[in-house]
Design a protein around this motif. Structure first.
Motif, PDB file in Angstrom:
ATOM      1  N   HIS A  19       0.827  -1.200   0.000  1.00 26.15           N
ATOM      2  CA  HIS A  19       0.000   0.000   0.000  1.00 26.15           C
ATOM      3  C   HIS A  19       0.871   1.264   0.000  1.00 26.15           C
ATOM      4  O   HIS A  19       0.675   2.159  -0.820  1.00 26.15           O
ATOM      5  N   PHE A  20       1.822   1.338   0.922  1.00 19.37           N
ATOM      6  CA  PHE A  20       2.703   2.499   1.009  1.00 19.37           C
ATOM      7  C   PHE A  20       3.410   2.735  -0.326  1.00 19.37           C
ATOM      8  O   PHE A  20       3.431   3.852  -0.847  1.00 19.37           O
ATOM      9  N   ASN A  21       4.003   1.681  -0.867  1.00 22.43           N
ATOM     10  CA  ASN A  21       4.754   1.800  -2.121  1.00 22.43           C
ATOM     11  C   ASN A  21       3.869   2.259  -3.275  1.00 22.43           C
ATOM     12  O   ASN A  21       4.274   3.108  -4.071  1.00 22.43           O
ATOM     13  N   CYS A  22       2.671   1.704  -3.371  1.00 23.41           N
ATOM     14  CA  CYS A  22       1.736   2.094  -4.441  1.00 23.41           C
ATOM     15  C   CYS A  22       1.309   3.553  -4.294  1.00 23.41           C
ATOM     16  O   CYS A  22       1.297   4.300  -5.280  1.00 23.41           O
ATOM     17  N   VAL A  23       0.958   3.950  -3.082  1.00 25.63           N
ATOM     18  CA  VAL A  23       0.521   5.334  -2.845  1.00 25.63           C
ATOM     19  C   VAL A  23       1.635   6.298  -3.223  1.00 25.63           C
ATOM     20  O   VAL A  23       1.413   7.289  -3.936  1.00 25.63           O
ATOM     21  N   LEU A  24       2.852   6.023  -2.777  1.00 25.77           N
ATOM     22  CA  LEU A  24       3.978   6.919  -3.062  1.00 25.77           C
ATOM     23  C   LEU A  24       4.260   7.000  -4.552  1.00 25.77           C
ATOM     24  O   LEU A  24       4.390   8.096  -5.108  1.00 25.77           O
ATOM     25  N   GLN A  25       4.308   5.852  -5.222  1.00 23.74           N
ATOM     26  CA  GLN A  25       4.589   5.834  -6.659  1.00 23.74           C
ATOM     27  C   GLN A  25       3.496   6.552  -7.449  1.00 23.74           C
ATOM     28  O   GLN A  25       3.782   7.365  -8.330  1.00 23.74           O
ATOM     29  N   GLN A  26       2.237   6.255  -7.147  1.00 19.61           N
ATOM     30  CA  GLN A  26       1.139   6.889  -7.874  1.00 19.61           C
ATOM     31  C   GLN A  26       1.068   8.385  -7.599  1.00 19.61           C
ATOM     32  O   GLN A  26       0.773   9.167  -8.503  1.00 19.61           O
ATOM     33  N   ALA A  27       1.339   8.804  -6.372  1.00 20.67           N
ATOM     34  CA  ALA A  27       1.314  10.235  -6.034  1.00 20.67           C
ATOM     35  C   ALA A  27       2.370  10.980  -6.833  1.00 20.67           C
ATOM     36  O   ALA A  27       2.111  12.081  -7.349  1.00 20.67           O
ATOM     37  N   ARG A  28       3.532  10.394  -6.968  1.00 21.73           N
ATOM     38  CA  ARG A  28       4.596  11.046  -7.752  1.00 21.73           C
ATOM     39  C   ARG A  28       4.212  11.152  -9.222  1.00 21.73           C
ATOM     40  O   ARG A  28       4.477  12.174  -9.864  1.00 21.73           O
ATOM     41  N   LEU A  29       3.596  10.091  -9.754  1.00 23.31           N
ATOM     42  CA  LEU A  29       3.149  10.148 -11.158  1.00 23.31           C
ATOM     43  C   LEU A  29       2.094  11.236 -11.349  1.00 23.31           C
ATOM     44  O   LEU A  29       2.131  11.970 -12.341  1.00 23.31           O
ATOM     45  N   LEU A  30       1.165  11.334 -10.398  1.00 27.16           N
ATOM     46  CA  LEU A  30       0.124  12.366 -10.484  1.00 27.16           C
ATOM     47  C   LEU A  30       0.718  13.769 -10.367  1.00 27.16           C
ATOM     48  O   LEU A  30       0.247  14.701 -11.009  1.00 27.16           O
ATOM     49  N   LEU A  31       1.725  13.908  -9.552  1.00 23.99           N
ATOM     50  CA  LEU A  31       2.371  15.200  -9.384  1.00 23.99           C
ATOM     51  C   LEU A  31       3.062  15.627 -10.673  1.00 23.99           C
ATOM     52  O   LEU A  31       2.973  16.792 -11.073  1.00 23.99           O
ATOM     53  N   GLU A  32       3.708  14.678 -11.335  1.00 27.61           N
ATOM     54  CA  GLU A  32       4.370  14.960 -12.609  1.00 27.61           C
ATOM     55  C   GLU A  32       3.368  15.283 -13.711  1.00 27.61           C
ATOM     56  O   GLU A  32       3.589  16.190 -14.508  1.00 27.61           O
ATOM     57  N   ASP A  33       2.292  14.494 -13.764  1.00 29.53           N
ATOM     58  CA  ASP A  33       1.290  14.676 -14.818  1.00 29.53           C
ATOM     59  C   ASP A  33      -0.094  14.321 -14.279  1.00 29.53           C
ATOM     60  O   ASP A  33      -0.471  13.144 -14.254  1.00 29.53           O
ATOM     61  N   PRO A  34      -0.856  15.326 -13.843  1.00 30.39           N
ATOM     62  CA  PRO A  34      -2.192  15.065 -13.293  1.00 30.39           C
ATOM     63  C   PRO A  34      -3.131  14.352 -14.266  1.00 30.39           C
ATOM     64  O   PRO A  34      -4.118  13.766 -13.851  1.00 30.39           O
ATOM     65  N   ARG A  35      -2.804  14.364 -15.569  1.00 28.97           N
ATOM     66  CA  ARG A  35      -3.649  13.692 -16.550  1.00 28.97           C
ATOM     67  C   ARG A  35      -3.552  12.172 -16.453  1.00 28.97           C
ATOM     68  O   ARG A  35      -4.326  11.468 -17.092  1.00 28.97           O
ATOM     69  N   THR A  36      -2.632  11.654 -15.628  1.00 29.05           N
ATOM     70  CA  THR A  36      -2.505  10.205 -15.468  1.00 29.05           C
ATOM     71  C   THR A  36      -3.562   9.631 -14.529  1.00 29.05           C
ATOM     72  O   THR A  36      -3.575   8.427 -14.283  1.00 29.05           O
ATOM     73  N   ILE A  37      -4.445  10.475 -14.044  1.00 33.47           N
ATOM     74  CA  ILE A  37      -5.523  10.001 -13.144  1.00 33.47           C
ATOM     75  C   ILE A  37      -6.382   8.990 -13.897  1.00 33.47           C
ATOM     76  O   ILE A  37      -6.661   9.155 -15.085  1.00 33.47           O
TER      77      ILE A  37
ATOM     78  N   PHE B 103       1.755  16.943  -1.409  1.00 34.20           N
ATOM     79  CA  PHE B 103       3.059  17.321  -1.953  1.00 34.20           C
ATOM     80  C   PHE B 103       3.044  18.776  -2.418  1.00 34.20           C
ATOM     81  O   PHE B 103       4.012  19.502  -2.252  1.00 34.20           O
ATOM     82  N   ARG B 104       1.929  19.189  -3.003  1.00 35.61           N
ATOM     83  CA  ARG B 104       1.809  20.565  -3.501  1.00 35.61           C
ATOM     84  C   ARG B 104       1.570  21.574  -2.386  1.00 35.61           C
ATOM     85  O   ARG B 104       1.999  22.703  -2.477  1.00 35.61           O
ATOM     86  N   SER B 105       0.875  21.161  -1.346  1.00 38.84           N
ATOM     87  CA  SER B 105       0.442  22.143  -0.342  1.00 38.84           C
ATOM     88  C   SER B 105       1.251  22.159   0.953  1.00 38.84           C
ATOM     89  O   SER B 105       1.191  23.137   1.688  1.00 38.84           O
ATOM     90  N   ILE B 106       2.013  21.110   1.240  1.00 39.60           N
ATOM     91  CA  ILE B 106       2.772  21.055   2.492  1.00 39.60           C
ATOM     92  C   ILE B 106       4.256  21.248   2.180  1.00 39.60           C
ATOM     93  O   ILE B 106       4.885  20.390   1.549  1.00 39.60           O
ATOM     94  N   ALA B 107       4.783  22.354   2.645  1.00 37.82           N
ATOM     95  CA  ALA B 107       6.188  22.671   2.405  1.00 37.82           C
ATOM     96  C   ALA B 107       7.088  21.593   2.999  1.00 37.82           C
ATOM     97  O   ALA B 107       6.909  21.188   4.137  1.00 37.82           O
ATOM     98  N   GLY B 108       8.025  21.118   2.214  1.00 38.19           N
ATOM     99  CA  GLY B 108       9.013  20.160   2.694  1.00 38.19           C
ATOM    100  C   GLY B 108       8.616  18.700   2.621  1.00 38.19           C
ATOM    101  O   GLY B 108       9.476  17.827   2.784  1.00 38.19           O
ATOM    102  N   LEU B 109       7.359  18.395   2.385  1.00 37.69           N
ATOM    103  CA  LEU B 109       6.920  16.993   2.361  1.00 37.69           C
ATOM    104  C   LEU B 109       7.561  16.245   1.200  1.00 37.69           C
ATOM    105  O   LEU B 109       8.121  15.157   1.383  1.00 37.69           O
ATOM    106  N   LYS B 110       7.503  16.819   0.024  1.00 37.51           N
ATOM    107  CA  LYS B 110       8.088  16.168  -1.153  1.00 37.51           C
ATOM    108  C   LYS B 110       9.590  15.975  -0.955  1.00 37.51           C
ATOM    109  O   LYS B 110      10.141  14.921  -1.262  1.00 37.51           O
ATOM    110  N   ASP B 111      10.247  16.989  -0.409  1.00 35.63           N
ATOM    111  CA  ASP B 111      11.690  16.892  -0.168  1.00 35.63           C
ATOM    112  C   ASP B 111      12.018  15.826   0.876  1.00 35.63           C
ATOM    113  O   ASP B 111      13.032  15.142   0.773  1.00 35.63           O
ATOM    114  N   ALA B 112      11.170  15.689   1.896  1.00 36.89           N
ATOM    115  CA  ALA B 112      11.401  14.692   2.948  1.00 36.89           C
ATOM    116  C   ALA B 112      11.383  13.274   2.384  1.00 36.89           C
ATOM    117  O   ALA B 112      12.057  12.385   2.908  1.00 36.89           O
TER     118      ALA B 112
END
Length: 139
Positions: free
Chosen positions: A67-85, A100-109
């Motif tokens: 679950h964790f791995n899928c959520v992280l991978q899919q979130a990154r794909l959506l961040l790169e291209d929201p049309r992948t929904i 990732f878009r709204s919380i400062a530092g989360l993506k970097d963490a």
């Protein structure tokens, strides 16, 4: 088999509300007020994996890791291209992509993290703190 189907077979939970409730004493009104809000349930399984790592657990259960791995991978794909929904995208991945878009530092963490096995207790703590709602100091 897509991510959504993999996850469905890996993790299956029953809702505690799926049981019949005798409401003759007016219990339902009180029970529903005790149910956590949707905000409180945000990314709960994703957070659970991080909490386990933060507490020093070496072995995360396979369904939770998936679950964790899928959520992280899919979130990154959506961040790169929201049309992948698509219908196969896990709703928590959409939530994480928005975070990732709204919380400062989360993506970097989570930079360089590809799976739950890459997360150290320090990184888990940093991510969990980022995901906490902003609470005013007690002083």
């Amino acid at each position: 088999m897509g991510f959504g189907r993999q996850l469905e077979t890996a993790i299956s939970f029953k809702s505690p509300l799926s049981h019949t409730i005798d409401d003759s004493a007016g219990w339902s009104e009180h029970m529903f007020s005790a149910i956590p809000s949707e905000n409180a349930k945000r990314l709960e399984l994703f957070r659970l994996a991080l909490i386990l790592v933060n507490r020093g657990n070496q072995e995360i259960p396979a369904p939770l890791s998936t679950h964790f791995n899928c959520v992280l991978q899919q979130a990154r794909l959506l961040l790169e291209d929201p049309r992948t929904i698509s219908p196969e995208v896990i709703p928590q991945a959409v939530q994480l992509a928005n975070d990732f878009r709204s919380i400062a530092g989360l993506k970097d963490a989570l930079e360089g993290i590809e799976r739950i096995g890459d997360v150290s207790p320090d990184i888990a703590d940093k991510v969990l703190r980022s995901l906490e709602p902003n609470i005013a100091p007690a002083d």
